[in-house]
Scaffold this motif. Structure first.
Motif, PDB file in Angstrom:
ATOM      1  N   ASN A  47       0.830  -1.203   0.000  1.00 46.11           N
ATOM      2  CA  ASN A  47       0.000   0.000   0.000  1.00 46.11           C
ATOM      3  C   ASN A  47       0.865   1.254   0.000  1.00 46.11           C
ATOM      4  N   ALA A  48       1.939   1.255   0.789  1.00 47.77           N
ATOM      5  CA  ALA A  48       2.839   2.412   0.819  1.00 47.77           C
ATOM      6  C   ALA A  48       3.442   2.651  -0.564  1.00 47.77           C
ATOM      7  N   GLN A  49       3.805   1.570  -1.250  1.00 44.78           N
ATOM      8  CA  GLN A  49       4.336   1.707  -2.606  1.00 44.78           C
ATOM      9  C   GLN A  49       3.286   2.300  -3.547  1.00 44.78           C
ATOM     10  N   ASP A  50       2.048   1.855  -3.417  1.00 45.41           N
ATOM     11  CA  ASP A  50       0.962   2.385  -4.247  1.00 45.41           C
ATOM     12  C   ASP A  50       0.807   3.894  -4.057  1.00 45.41           C
ATOM     13  N   GLU A  51       0.832   4.331  -2.810  1.00 45.34           N
ATOM     14  CA  GLU A  51       0.652   5.761  -2.531  1.00 45.34           C
ATOM     15  C   GLU A  51       1.801   6.585  -3.109  1.00 45.34           C
ATOM     16  N   ALA A  52       3.003   6.022  -3.070  1.00 44.21           N
ATOM     17  CA  ALA A  52       4.148   6.727  -3.655  1.00 44.21           C
ATOM     18  C   ALA A  52       4.043   6.782  -5.177  1.00 44.21           C
ATOM     19  N   VAL A  53       3.594   5.692  -5.781  1.00 40.26           N
ATOM     20  CA  VAL A  53       3.422   5.662  -7.239  1.00 40.26           C
ATOM     21  C   VAL A  53       2.414   6.725  -7.671  1.00 40.26           C
ATOM     22  N   ASP A  54       1.337   6.883  -6.911  1.00 38.36           N
ATOM     23  CA  ASP A  54       0.307   7.876  -7.240  1.00 38.36           C
ATOM     24  C   ASP A  54       0.877   9.290  -7.295  1.00 38.36           C
ATOM     25  N   ARG A  55       1.904   9.565  -6.523  1.00 38.68           N
ATOM     26  CA  ARG A  55       2.483  10.911  -6.456  1.00 38.68           C
ATOM     27  C   ARG A  55       3.763  11.055  -7.261  1.00 38.68           C
ATOM     28  N   SER A  56       4.177   9.976  -7.897  1.00 44.07           N
ATOM     29  CA  SER A  56       5.424  10.007  -8.677  1.00 44.07           C
ATOM     30  C   SER A  56       5.138  10.371 -10.125  1.00 44.07           C
ATOM     31  N   LYS A  57       6.199  10.627 -10.884  1.00 45.84           N
ATOM     32  CA  LYS A  57       6.014  11.006 -12.290  1.00 45.84           C
ATOM     33  C   LYS A  57       6.971  10.283 -13.243  1.00 45.84           C
ATOM     34  N   GLY A  58       7.717   9.320 -12.732  1.00 41.83           N
ATOM     35  CA  GLY A  58       8.685   8.621 -13.561  1.00 41.83           C
ATOM     36  C   GLY A  58       8.052   7.721 -14.603  1.00 41.83           C
ATOM     37  N   GLU A  59       8.715   7.652 -15.755  1.00 44.95           N
ATOM     38  CA  GLU A  59       8.295   6.713 -16.802  1.00 44.95           C
ATOM     39  C   GLU A  59       8.576   5.282 -16.360  1.00 44.95           C
ATOM     40  N   ILE A  60       9.685   5.119 -15.632  1.00 43.00           N
ATOM     41  CA  ILE A  60      10.073   3.833 -15.068  1.00 43.00           C
ATOM     42  C   ILE A  60      10.058   3.956 -13.545  1.00 43.00           C
ATOM     43  N   LEU A  61       9.439   2.981 -12.890  1.00 41.87           N
ATOM     44  CA  LEU A  61       9.366   2.959 -11.434  1.00 41.87           C
ATOM     45  C   LEU A  61      10.390   1.949 -10.923  1.00 41.87           C
ATOM     46  N   VAL A  62      11.314   2.413 -10.097  1.00 38.33           N
ATOM     47  CA  VAL A  62      12.327   1.534  -9.519  1.00 38.33           C
ATOM     48  C   VAL A  62      12.054   1.398  -8.021  1.00 38.33           C
ATOM     49  N   PHE A  63      11.976   0.169  -7.548  1.00 39.13           N
ATOM     50  CA  PHE A  63      11.676  -0.080  -6.139  1.00 39.13           C
ATOM     51  C   PHE A  63      12.889  -0.711  -5.458  1.00 39.13           C
ATOM     52  N   SER A  64      13.102  -0.301  -4.219  1.00 37.56           N
ATOM     53  CA  SER A  64      14.209  -0.862  -3.446  1.00 37.56           C
ATOM     54  C   SER A  64      13.849  -0.796  -1.970  1.00 37.56           C
ATOM     55  N   ASP A  65      14.491  -1.637  -1.162  1.00 35.47           N
ATOM     56  CA  ASP A  65      14.254  -1.635   0.280  1.00 35.47           C
ATOM     57  C   ASP A  65      15.214  -0.689   0.989  1.00 35.47           C
ATOM     58  N   ALA A  66      14.834  -0.259   2.176  1.00 36.53           N
ATOM     59  CA  ALA A  66      15.621   0.717   2.924  1.00 36.53           C
ATOM     60  C   ALA A  66      17.000   0.195   3.301  1.00 36.53           C
ATOM     61  N   ASN A  67      17.112  -1.088   3.540  1.00 38.64           N
ATOM     62  CA  ASN A  67      18.390  -1.660   3.965  1.00 38.64           C
ATOM     63  C   ASN A  67      19.222  -2.203   2.809  1.00 38.64           C
ATOM     64  N   SER A  68      18.784  -1.945   1.574  1.00 37.89           N
ATOM     65  CA  SER A  68      19.526  -2.397   0.394  1.00 37.89           C
ATOM     66  C   SER A  68      20.415  -1.268  -0.118  1.00 37.89           C
ATOM     67  N   ILE A  69      21.683  -1.534  -0.265  1.00 39.54           N
ATOM     68  CA  ILE A  69      22.624  -0.552  -0.792  1.00 39.54           C
ATOM     69  C   ILE A  69      22.913  -0.893  -2.248  1.00 39.54           C
TER      70      ILE A  69
END
Length: 379
Positions: free
Chosen positions: A115-137
């Motif tokens: 759900n958090a990802q969905d809410e961020a997608v709604d407010r984003s504008k990128g052609e490509i959506l890249v997802f990552s976790d907070a503890n991933s470098i």
């Protein structure tokens, strides 16, 4: 009863040993899928990081994202805070004051990662959506790598390669790392022949036009690859798009994580059921059945094998098989207390199957939740 027993044993052995061997055999003879790779392809990207009480790692994550090779004027960073109650939001706001392309999405009611990802997608504008976790470098060129396959219009999803950084420092982490590397080899072959059957949360990309909101109890990495294949698209693995994480360093953390991963261990096999239609999805259907369906039901196969074996012990052969089964689980128990790498393999496997069983129980009893708790040893 004998037939049921041997069918269960067959699927256990096939899922863990048979399928990887079949996959390597097929790789020698089947035509490889061709992709256009454009090193200069730089679409506008939205990097979305879902977080919940990540004050220990969020600053390191933000610094990492700001140091990536991808042009800063071609990306935005969306931190989706799932009603965090620690200092996560304050740390992010400090960076927002310094960098115009960082944004904080504050989710008011905690509903879980998806759900958090969905809410961020709604407010984003990128052609490509890249997802990552907070503890991933992420490695410096990770965004360049995760997006370059997207020049192919039929590619909807690309998963990166997760590398565990503490695999040689801790027995639990070492076993997880070894199993993960074994699984990555299968994903690489599946990707080169067709599409991968699942991704991972550390790093993956989705084309905005193909993004769909799903039931928040599920995760993108398990739902999106088969969903896109059913729609005639592809889900690929790019081993050069690398993200680093710590694996869980104690069995407790790893066990909790695997229970959470198994929260829909039964129903996930029946979502987008056309994924099993080989006329529609080709060899991907075989991949999914072998890699996901059979593994997802390991807990059931083991349970059936154990129960039917008990009813067959009047036969000496089956008595020996029952002793072998119980010896296997006894060795798994010993592996908790004895630091031996071979026993740890038994322990890790049994822990995974037991986590599946508990995940299935929670699913059946309606106790599965979309929330996640931090595994401290992975931070």
């Amino acid at each position: 009863m004998k037939v049921i027993f041997f069918i269960s044993i067959f699927f256990i052995v096939y899922a863990m040993v048979g399928y990887p061997l079949v996959l390597k055999f097929l790789y020698q003879f089947l035509k490889k899928d061709s992709l256009i790779v454009d090193e200069k392809y730089e679409p506008y990207v939205s990097i979305i990081i879902p977080v919940y009480n990540e004050e220990k790692v969020i600053e390191k994550k933000l610094v990492n994202l700001m140091e990536l090779n991808y042009p800063q004027d071609k990306c935005e960073i969306m931190i989706a805070s799932d009603n965090s109650t620690d200092n996560t939001n304050l740390i992010v706001k400090k960076y927002i004051s310094e960098y115009s392309n960082i944004h904080l999405v504050e989710v008011k009611n905690r509903k879980g990662k998806t759900n958090a990802q969905d809410e961020a997608v709604d407010r984003s504008k990128g052609e490509i959506l890249v997802f990552s976790d907070a503890n991933s470098i992420l490695e410096n060129n990770a965004i360049n790598e995760i997006t370059k396959y997207m020049v192919n219009e039929d590619v909807s999803y690309v998963a990166g390669k997760l590398v565990y950084t503490n695999g040689d420092l801790n027995r639990t982490a070492e076993t997880e790392s070894s199993y993960w590397n074994y699984d990555l080899e299968m994903r690489k072959i599946e990707s080169e022949l067709s599409s991968i059957t699942a991704g991972n949360g550390a790093l993956y990309s989705v084309r905005r036009n193909d993004y769909e909101k799903i039931d928040p109890i599920y995760s993108h990495d398990s739902i999106f690859p088969p969903k896109f294949v059913v729609k005639g698209k592809k889900a690929k693995f790019n081993p050069n798009a690398i993200a680093f994480e710590k694996a869980g360093e104690n069995l407790g953390d790893e066990f909790k994580r695997k229970i959470r991963m198994s929260r829909k261990i039964i129903k996930i096999n029946f979502v987008d059921f056309q994924k099993y239609n080989m006329k529609k999805c080709g060899i991907f259907s075989f991949f999914y059945f072998s890699h996901r369906f059979c593994r997802n039901f390991l807990f059931l196969f083991h349970l059936i094998a154990l129960i039917t074996n008990v009813f067959l012990i009047n036969n000496t052969f089956f008595l020996i098989l029952l002793l072998l089964q119980t010896s296997f689980f006894f060795c798994s128990f010993l592996g908790i207390y004895i630091h031996n790498k071979y026993l740890k393999v038994f322990t890790y496997y049994t822990m995974t199957v037991l986590a599946q069983l508990l995940g299935a129980y929670k699913e059946i009893t309606g106790k599965s939740k979309p929330f996640w708790e931090i595994a401290e040893s992975t931070r």
